[in-house]
Enzyme design. Sequence first.
Site, PDB file in Angstrom:
ATOM      1  N   CYS A   1       6.765   7.074  -0.904  1.00  0.00           N
ATOM      2  CA  CYS A   1       5.999   6.379  -1.946  1.00  0.00           C
ATOM      3  C   CYS A   1       5.363   7.336  -2.953  1.00  0.00           C
ATOM      4  O   CYS A   1       5.531   7.181  -4.167  1.00  0.00           O
ATOM      5  CB  CYS A   1       4.963   5.465  -1.313  1.00  0.00           C
ATOM      6  SG  CYS A   1       3.629   6.285  -0.408  1.00  0.00           S
TER       7      CYS A   1
ATOM      8  N   HIS B   1       7.840   0.717  -6.450  1.00  0.00           N
ATOM      9  CA  HIS B   1       7.472   1.605  -5.350  1.00  0.00           C
ATOM     10  C   HIS B   1       8.665   1.893  -4.457  1.00  0.00           C
ATOM     11  O   HIS B   1       9.655   1.152  -4.436  1.00  0.00           O
ATOM     12  CB  HIS B   1       6.317   1.018  -4.533  1.00  0.00           C
ATOM     13  CG  HIS B   1       6.652  -0.256  -3.799  1.00  0.00           C
ATOM     14  ND1 HIS B   1       6.067  -0.616  -2.606  1.00  0.00           N
ATOM     15  CD2 HIS B   1       7.525  -1.264  -4.084  1.00  0.00           C
ATOM     16  CE1 HIS B   1       6.533  -1.775  -2.189  1.00  0.00           C
ATOM     17  NE2 HIS B   1       7.426  -2.190  -3.073  1.00  0.00           N
TER      18      HIS B   1
ATOM     19  N   HIS C   1      -0.419   4.083   0.762  1.00  0.00           N
ATOM     20  CA  HIS C   1       0.781   3.662   0.026  1.00  0.00           C
ATOM     21  C   HIS C   1       0.446   3.607  -1.462  1.00  0.00           C
ATOM     22  O   HIS C   1      -0.678   3.289  -1.842  1.00  0.00           O
ATOM     23  CB  HIS C   1       1.279   2.301   0.505  1.00  0.00           C
ATOM     24  CG  HIS C   1       2.610   1.921  -0.082  1.00  0.00           C
ATOM     25  ND1 HIS C   1       3.775   2.581   0.243  1.00  0.00           N
ATOM     26  CD2 HIS C   1       2.956   0.980  -0.998  1.00  0.00           C
ATOM     27  CE1 HIS C   1       4.783   2.053  -0.428  1.00  0.00           C
ATOM     28  NE2 HIS C   1       4.303   1.082  -1.193  1.00  0.00           N
TER      29      HIS C   1
END
Length: 350
Positions: free
Chosen positions: A266, A326, A314
């Site tokens: 990420c 993402h 994240h």
Amino acid sequence: MPSKKMKRSLCTAVAAGVLSLTVAGLPAASAGADPVVNNATQALERLADLSRESERTTEALHNAQIDLDGKQAAQRDAEARLAADRAAVADAQSRMDQFRPTVSKLVAASYQGARTNRLFAVMVSDSPQQLLDQMSALDAISSETARAVAQFKQATTDAESAENASRASADAARSATEQARSVSDGLQSKQSDLQKQIDEVTKAFDRLTGAERAQLAGATFPPGVDAGSILANLAPGSGSAALEAGLTQVGKPYSWGATGPDAYDCSGLVVWAFKQIGKSLPRSSQAQAQAGTPVDRSQLQPGDVVIFYDDASHVGIYAGNGNVLHASTYGTPVKVDSMASMPFNTARRY
């Protein structure tokens, strides 16, 4: 661990395709391993759990490396200051040696009964000119000696004080580096353990058909959204340019610790996207959550960096209309998703 919403979302996406997978088609767990995964739905849930935890560990590893790099840089700076301070001490001692003959002569003369004050000069002078000459000499000796001693004392005091402080800084920096390395080593060990667990679960997914894997991966854009519609609504700006770069990576696989261009985690995707426009962002999602300019969720603009989960583990790039670009998790490619499936933490504008 992941939220129930996340697990439900992941499982729903593949339920139709994976319920046909039977118990006999799955590999048995080895002795002492995690409980046997006895159907595909459980396998998906287990993988979701491990992937979420693994992502936390991966981002913590990135953060530990940032901390380690900073402490090592501080150590190098402290050692450089220490070397400079030692050089200052050596210079002070050299300057003292320069004035030492004058001081030594004065000390020897005083020991042997010489008089070096103005009264003595008056008493032994045979003429006014001789008096002036002797007084000038005495003034010169006194002034030169005083200056030499004062300079030496000041330089030595300052340099030794700096050396002591710098030595303490270097010791502290070395200690901090060892602590950071210990943290990093521990996290890497945990990551290794998690990878072993993930390997056990992914064996089950190797048996899925191509259609089932495609269903697991899901669509790379939400319904009614594509790269063109996102780009059409972008306003000029560095964040928008980073989002545009990131959109070119849609479809690339997720991989722990990867920074592209073949695969990403990420924070690696965010780093890569902004690097394309000449901006260097921190390597971890936690560090990305601390840098930049804070942005309220209601003020999000395409290109803003959005961080999720309580531990900021994240991260993605806001793509507008409540969506985020993402590198999501294992088994799914880089995609644009709704933010609604992940707990919002904070957002930053770079």
